[in-house]
Design a protein around this motif. Structure first.
Motif, short mmCIF file in Angstrom:
data_model
loop_
_atom_site.label_atom_id
_atom_site.label_comp_id
_atom_site.label_asym_id
_atom_site.label_seq_id
_atom_site.Cartn_x
_atom_site.Cartn_y
_atom_site.Cartn_z
N PRO A 135 0.92 -1.19 -0.01
CA PRO A 135 -0.03 -0.05 0.05
C PRO A 135 0.88 1.23 -0.02
O PRO A 135 1.83 1.24 0.54
CB PRO A 135 -0.92 -0.08 1.36
N PRO A 136 0.41 2.28 -0.74
CA PRO A 136 1.15 3.59 -0.66
C PRO A 136 1.68 4.23 0.59
O PRO A 136 2.70 4.64 0.69
CB PRO A 136 0.06 4.55 -1.23
N ASP A 137 0.74 4.21 1.61
CA ASP A 137 1.15 4.66 3.04
C ASP A 137 2.60 3.74 3.69
O ASP A 137 3.41 4.35 4.19
CB ASP A 137 0.14 4.87 3.94
N THR A 138 2.28 2.35 3.49
CA THR A 138 3.52 1.78 3.78
C THR A 138 4.68 1.95 3.13
O THR A 138 5.70 2.23 3.64
CB THR A 138 3.05 0.12 3.72
N LEU A 139 4.73 1.99 1.75
CA LEU A 139 5.80 2.32 1.07
C LEU A 139 6.40 3.85 1.36
O LEU A 139 7.61 4.00 1.49
CB LEU A 139 5.33 2.51 -0.35
N ALA A 140 5.72 4.83 1.68
CA ALA A 140 6.07 6.15 2.12
C ALA A 140 6.83 6.14 3.31
O ALA A 140 7.78 6.74 3.63
CB ALA A 140 4.89 6.96 2.11
N SER A 141 6.27 5.09 4.20
CA SER A 141 7.29 5.12 5.65
C SER A 141 8.39 4.26 5.56
O SER A 141 9.39 4.63 6.21
CB SER A 141 6.17 4.23 6.74
N LEU A 142 8.50 3.45 4.61
CA LEU A 142 9.67 2.57 4.42
C LEU A 142 10.83 3.59 3.35
O LEU A 142 12.05 3.04 3.33
CB LEU A 142 9.19 1.28 3.76
N ARG A 143 10.20 4.17 2.54
CA ARG A 143 11.08 5.10 1.68
C ARG A 143 12.57 5.80 1.95
O ARG A 143 13.45 5.52 1.75
CB ARG A 143 10.40 6.05 0.89
N PRO A 144 12.33 6.16 3.40
CA PRO A 144 13.58 6.93 3.89
C PRO A 144 14.51 5.92 4.60
O PRO A 144 15.70 6.29 4.63
CB PRO A 144 13.01 7.65 5.07
N GLU A 145 14.29 4.60 4.60
CA GLU A 145 14.93 3.47 5.12
C GLU A 145 15.98 3.02 4.00
O GLU A 145 16.82 2.29 4.24
CB GLU A 145 14.17 2.55 5.96
N VAL A 146 15.70 3.44 2.65
CA VAL A 146 16.27 2.54 1.70
C VAL A 146 16.98 3.53 0.84
O VAL A 146 16.67 4.82 0.77
CB VAL A 146 15.63 1.52 0.98
N ASP A 147 17.97 3.02 -0.12
CA ASP A 147 18.53 3.81 -1.09
C ASP A 147 17.72 3.73 -2.34
O ASP A 147 17.73 4.88 -3.06
CB ASP A 147 20.00 3.29 -1.34
N GLU A 148 17.00 2.84 -2.53
CA GLU A 148 16.28 2.68 -3.79
C GLU A 148 15.01 1.75 -3.28
O GLU A 148 15.09 0.72 -2.61
CB GLU A 148 16.67 2.17 -4.88
N LEU A 149 13.86 2.18 -3.69
CA LEU A 149 12.64 1.20 -3.53
C LEU A 149 11.87 1.07 -4.79
O LEU A 149 11.63 1.88 -5.78
CB LEU A 149 11.74 2.09 -2.84
N VAL A 150 11.66 -0.24 -5.23
CA VAL A 150 11.02 -0.67 -6.49
C VAL A 150 9.71 -1.60 -5.96
O VAL A 150 9.76 -2.46 -5.31
CB VAL A 150 11.88 -1.72 -7.14
N CYS A 151 8.60 -1.07 -6.39
CA CYS A 151 7.25 -1.68 -6.02
C CYS A 151 6.80 -1.81 -7.27
O CYS A 151 6.45 -0.79 -8.00
CB CYS A 151 6.55 -0.92 -4.82
N LEU A 152 6.10 -3.09 -7.85
CA LEU A 152 5.29 -3.11 -9.16
C LEU A 152 3.68 -2.62 -8.99
O LEU A 152 3.27 -2.13 -9.95
CB LEU A 152 5.41 -4.41 -9.65
N TYR A 153 3.28 -2.71 -7.91
CA TYR A 153 2.15 -2.08 -7.80
C TYR A 153 1.63 -1.64 -6.20
O TYR A 153 2.05 -2.17 -5.46
CB TYR A 153 1.02 -3.32 -7.95
N ALA A 154 1.08 -0.48 -6.36
CA ALA A 154 0.66 0.01 -4.80
C ALA A 154 -0.74 0.56 -4.86
O ALA A 154 -1.17 1.71 -5.18
CB ALA A 154 1.64 1.40 -4.68
N PRO A 155 -1.54 -0.31 -4.91
CA PRO A 155 -3.02 -0.06 -4.64
C PRO A 155 -3.58 0.72 -3.43
O PRO A 155 -2.99 0.36 -2.29
CB PRO A 155 -3.85 -1.54 -4.64
N GLU A 156 -4.33 1.43 -3.50
CA GLU A 156 -4.88 2.24 -2.51
C GLU A 156 -5.84 1.31 -1.59
O GLU A 156 -5.74 1.40 -0.40
CB GLU A 156 -6.06 3.50 -3.00
N LEU A 157 -6.29 0.28 -2.14
CA LEU A 157 -7.38 -0.64 -1.38
C LEU A 157 -6.66 -1.79 -1.38
O LEU A 157 -6.33 -2.54 -2.32
CB LEU A 157 -8.64 -0.99 -2.32
N PHE A 158 -6.29 -2.04 0.12
CA PHE A 158 -5.26 -3.19 0.24
C PHE A 158 -5.82 -3.91 1.67
O PHE A 158 -5.69 -3.36 2.83
CB PHE A 158 -3.68 -2.66 0.47
#
Length: 212
Positions: free
Chosen positions: A160-183
């Motif tokens: 989900p987008p909110d989870t990706l947003a929380s993890l992005r500062p922890e990594v150098d690069e983030l690759v996610c193929l699908y980020a649905p709002e309804l999860f």
């Protein structure tokens, strides 16, 4: 979105292709993440290994996650929830040790035939078959960062987008193929989502794991 974990891994590998991975290593989160990671390792010609984050459940309610820990033994906690539940320091320590014992048991089982390997200076691709809340993945990322890698790339099929947003500062690069709002759950994005067995994990690590 995905036929199965093999399909997800191949599609991630396609996205990751076309660059160098100095001292590259794929780390899968067992169990399903190892199947995804195996396809990335095959396609990119990199070794495959595991990192094992373990949820720390609340006293008397083990399904409620109040924290997580990996094999380096340094836990993270949801401090607001810990305070709300009145978890004592003694209870915290006991719960950490119980979770850590299970991490070490699984690590010994999965890596029995593999040599020890350092994460320092490596380009790490961390993967799972999907992320929901991201708490155990956060524990894995913090553990990796403490080990001093060259670069951390988080690569997952779906989250989900909110989870990706929380993890992005922890990594150098983030690759996610699908980020649905309804999860609702990771499994809803797979046609075939059977439980991966320990035996499957061990077989993949014996095939693709790091060599001395």
């Amino acid at each position: 979105m995905f036929t199965d974990r093999v399909d997800a891994g191949r599609r991630l590998a396609e996205r990751l292709r076309g660059r160098e991975y100095p001292q590259g290593l794929v780390l899968g989160i067992p169990r399903g993440g190892v199947v995804v990671g195996a396809e990335i390792a095959r396609e990119l010609n990199l070794p495959l290994d595991v990192i094992i984050p373990r949820k720390i459940g609340a006293p008397g309610n083990p399904e409620l996650a109040i924290g997580a820990v990996t094999q380096d033994g340094v836990p993270i906690f949801n401090e607001a929830l810990v305070r709300q539940l009145g978890v004592t320091e003694a209870e915290r320590e006991r719960l950490v040790q119980e979770a850590l014992a299970e991490v070490k048991r699984r690590l010994q089982r999965y890596r029995a035939s593999l040599p020890p390997i350092s994460w320092r200076g490596r380009t790490i691709i961390l993967t799972d078959d999907g992320i929901a809340t991201g708490f155990t993945v956060l524990a894995a990322l913090r553990s990796l960062r403490r080990a001093g890698p060259r670069e951390i790339i988080l690569a997952v099929p779906v989250a989900p987008p909110d989870t990706l947003a929380s993890l992005r500062p922890e990594v150098d690069e983030l690759v996610c193929l699908y980020a649905p709002e309804l999860f609702m759950a990771v499994g809803q994005f797979y046609e075939d989502f059977p439980q991966t067995t320990d035996e499957e994990v061990i077989a993949l690590l014996e095939e693709l794991g790091p060599r001395a």
